[in-house]
Design an enzyme around this catalytic site. Structure first.
Site, mmCIF file in Angstrom:
data_model
loop_
_atom_site.group_PDB
_atom_site.id
_atom_site.type_symbol
_atom_site.label_atom_id
_atom_site.label_comp_id
_atom_site.label_asym_id
_atom_site.label_seq_id
_atom_site.Cartn_x
_atom_site.Cartn_y
_atom_site.Cartn_z
ATOM 1 N N GLN A 27 5.523 -1.030 0.131
ATOM 2 C CA GLN A 27 4.532 -2.024 -0.270
ATOM 3 C C GLN A 27 3.101 -1.627 0.090
ATOM 4 O O GLN A 27 2.158 -2.165 -0.482
ATOM 5 C CB GLN A 27 4.876 -3.381 0.355
ATOM 6 N N ARG A 31 4.622 -4.676 13.014
ATOM 7 C CA ARG A 31 5.919 -4.369 12.407
ATOM 8 C C ARG A 31 5.682 -3.589 11.114
ATOM 9 O O ARG A 31 5.054 -4.099 10.191
ATOM 10 C CB ARG A 31 6.686 -5.670 12.130
ATOM 11 N N HIS A 46 13.559 -1.017 4.769
ATOM 12 C CA HIS A 46 12.961 -2.135 4.034
ATOM 13 C C HIS A 46 13.053 -1.777 2.541
ATOM 14 O O HIS A 46 12.053 -1.644 1.851
ATOM 15 C CB HIS A 46 11.519 -2.378 4.496
ATOM 16 N N ASN A 79 15.949 -4.775 6.952
ATOM 17 C CA ASN A 79 15.183 -5.950 6.585
ATOM 18 C C ASN A 79 15.929 -6.698 5.482
ATOM 19 O O ASN A 79 16.146 -6.155 4.404
ATOM 20 C CB ASN A 79 13.801 -5.565 6.053
ATOM 21 N N GLU A 80 16.315 -7.934 5.765
ATOM 22 C CA GLU A 80 16.890 -8.809 4.753
ATOM 23 C C GLU A 80 17.997 -8.164 3.923
ATOM 24 O O GLU A 80 17.850 -7.981 2.702
ATOM 25 C CB GLU A 80 15.792 -9.336 3.817
ATOM 26 N N ASN A 116 13.233 -14.005 9.085
ATOM 27 C CA ASN A 116 12.147 -14.180 8.110
ATOM 28 C C ASN A 116 12.316 -15.550 7.480
ATOM 29 O O ASN A 116 13.402 -15.899 7.023
ATOM 30 C CB ASN A 116 12.223 -13.124 7.003
ATOM 31 N N GLU A 171 8.835 -12.342 9.875
ATOM 32 C CA GLU A 171 7.979 -12.571 8.695
ATOM 33 C C GLU A 171 7.834 -14.068 8.463
ATOM 34 O O GLU A 171 8.815 -14.811 8.522
ATOM 35 C CB GLU A 171 8.596 -12.005 7.401
ATOM 36 N N GLU A 187 3.998 -6.606 -4.168
ATOM 37 C CA GLU A 187 4.982 -7.672 -3.953
ATOM 38 C C GLU A 187 6.192 -7.474 -4.879
ATOM 39 O O GLU A 187 6.503 -8.291 -5.740
ATOM 40 C CB GLU A 187 4.302 -9.037 -4.127
ATOM 41 N N TRP A 188 6.853 -6.328 -4.708
ATOM 42 C CA TRP A 188 8.107 -6.031 -5.402
ATOM 43 C C TRP A 188 8.022 -6.338 -6.905
ATOM 44 O O TRP A 188 7.077 -5.921 -7.546
ATOM 45 C CB TRP A 188 9.275 -6.758 -4.700
HETATM 46 C C1 BGC Z 1 10.261 -9.309 2.244
HETATM 47 C C2 BGC Z 1 8.863 -8.829 1.999
HETATM 48 C C3 BGC Z 1 8.255 -9.629 0.880
HETATM 49 C C4 BGC Z 1 8.168 -11.066 1.318
HETATM 50 C C5 BGC Z 1 7.567 -11.997 0.297
HETATM 51 C C6 BGC Z 1 10.417 -10.787 2.198
HETATM 52 O O1 BGC Z 1 11.530 -11.032 1.419
HETATM 53 O O2 BGC Z 1 10.794 -8.761 3.412
HETATM 54 O O3 BGC Z 1 8.917 -7.460 1.707
HETATM 55 O O4 BGC Z 1 7.002 -9.142 0.495
HETATM 56 O O5 BGC Z 1 9.453 -11.564 1.617
HETATM 57 O O6 BGC Z 1 8.352 -12.066 -0.839
#
Ligand code: BGC
Ligand code: BGC
Length: 464
Positions: free
Chosen positions: A18, A75, A119, A163-164, A291, A368, A422-423
């Protein structure tokens, strides 16, 4: 006035793909996100992480911003294909050097390095060999963890393996709105398992080589699932099993929940879980990373009215909710952020208290929390993002309430240090407390960054 514990860890968070850019430099190999973002139609506006925030070339500048913010921790995530381009085979020395410089730069500024190993940027070669549904990926992940432990394990404060994994498994392999864009429910559940296994193997590999003081962690995007009424208790249980206990079970209790296995019986027989795997996933953790963005509301689907798939991370497309045909995800009352996610901090307090009740010996840390808004750069160069300040203030108050209720919460990281990729939404959604100009890459503090500076330097929330 709301004051936090003395050793509370204050930080901000980012992730490699990102922010870094430099995707084809110094020997980095392609990841599934390079492939995904270069596939027409998958990312909004055709955006990709090729340049991102150009953080790879602006490391010193960004470290200085962290130092001026006054945070005690940062982080970041390590790009697996930057340090081992094929996911197996040769190691890429310049990649290791980059993270070594990053860690040294943090320590020189008195900022604790919190490193996330994964991630979402799986080396493409490993996906070509089967990806997370394939057991070998978990073994390669453990090798990579050991490699990073050898390289920087003498200096990292906290290791976060994944991560997630919810997103990696369900958005990557079930709904397909994230890389590698596959829609195969059985494969998604196999991915769940190999992520859990990979986590456990990675903790073992790290422990063998890193400083004994290093903390071990994993970050989960736990869903705080509520039912519309008491009558929805069974669909709440089901959504909770698939989204939360599928990971908490093996990682913190050493077993998959029986109800999850039963709920998903029509999709898979879980025969990919081999003897000993659940025990391997269940490694002692020093802190659990959480998160949180918003809660989830469900009711039993009665087959009439409009049925929404809400996951907090996608807009429509396929559903990541495997075997949840009888679950309706209900749109919650506003206000909403720019992502369309409702703002409700009470879910964070409740979630932290639940974790404290279920796992009293495992402290938590918010790895997060944050919000996207359509920020406007004023003519005076100021960005008055009062809605983000309000969001952060509310959620920190919710954390303080959980602490007052007995939860052992050790830290808080704002997502994100700066506006970034943002993905599937590309650059249009801005989560940063620091604004990034897409043309010049210039960094500008938003009001929320100034506000956060005051919070972290006093360890308390301003009144009002
Ligand atoms: C992720 C981040 C993402 C954020 C907002 C989380 O799911 O770890 O990479 O940018 O949420 O969508
Ligand atoms: C929905 C919200 C829901 C969130 C997380 C969004 O898409 O609109 O109502 O709370 O996803 O589940």
């Amino acid at each position: 006035m709301t004051t936090f514990p003395k050793n509370f860890l204050w930080g901000t968070a980012t992730a490699a793909y990102q922010v870094e850019g430099a995707v084809a430099e110094d020997g980095r190999g392609p990841s599934i996100w390079d492939t995904f973002s270069h596939t027409p139609g998958l990312v909004a506006n055709g955006d990709a992480g090729d340049v991102a925030c150009d953080h790879y070339h602006r490391l010193e500048e960004d470290l200085d911003i962290l130092a001026r913010l006054g945070v005690g921790a940062y982080r970041f995530s390590i790009s697996w294909p930057r340090v081992r381009p094929g996911g197996r085979g040769p190691v890429n020395r310049p990649g290791l050097d980059f993270y070594s410089r990053l860690v040294d730069g943090l320590l020189a500024r008195d900022i604790a390095p919190v490193a996330t190993l994964y991630h979402w940027d799986l080396p493409q070669e490993l996906e070509d060999a089967g990806g997370w549904p394939h057991r070998d990926t978990a073994l390669r992940f453990a090798e990579y963890a050991g490699l990073m432990g050898e390289a920087i394990g003498d200096r990292v404060h906290t290791w976060i393996t994944l991560n997630e994994p919810w997103c990696s498994a369900y958005l990557g392999y079930a709904s397909g709105v994230h890389a590698p864009a596959r829609s195969e429910p059985a494969a998604a559940l196999a991915a769940v398992h190999h992520l859990n296994l990979g986590h456990g193997l990675a903790v073992q590999a790290l422990r063998a080589v890193v400083a004994p003081t290093a903390r071990m962690s994993v970050t989960l995007n736990l869903h705080h699932v509520r039912g519309v009424s008491e009558a929805d208790a069974d669909v709440v249980r089901k959504a909770d099993g698939l989204s939360n206990r599928a990971f908490l079970g093996p990682m913190l209790e050493g077993a998959y929940p029986r109800d999850l296995i039963a709920d998903t019986a029509s999709v898979t027989d879980w025969s990919f879980v081999l003897d000993g795997d659940e025990a391997t996933a269940n490694q002692p953790l020093d802190v659990l990373g959480v998160n949180y963005y918003n809660p989830t509301l469900v009711r039993r689907w009665e087959g009439d009215g409009s049925r929404e798939t809400a996951d907090g991370h996608q807009d429509g497309a396929g559903s990541p909710w495997i075997a949840c045909e009888d679950v309706e995800f209900v749109r919650q009352p506003g206000p909403y952020t720019e992502m369309g996610w409702n703002i409700d901090e009470s879910g964070l307090t409740e979630l932290l208290l639940r974790l404290h009740r279920d796992y009293p010996d495992t402290p938590t840390m918010i790895t997060e929390n944050g919000a996207a808004f359509d920020d406007v750069l004023g003519g005076d160069g100021r960005i008055r993002d009062e809605r983000r300040v309000d969001y952060l203030h509310r959620h920190l108050t919710a954390v303080a309430e959980a602490i007052a209720g007995g939860a052992d919460v050790r830290g808080y990281f704002v997502w994100s240090l700066m506006d970034n990729f943002e993905w599937a939404h590309g650059y249009a959604k801005r989560f940063g407390i620091v604004h990034v100009d897409r043309d010049t890459m210039e960094r500008t503090w938003k009001d929320s960054a100034h506000w956060y500076h005051d919070v972290v330097s006093t360890g308390s929330l301003p009144v009002g």
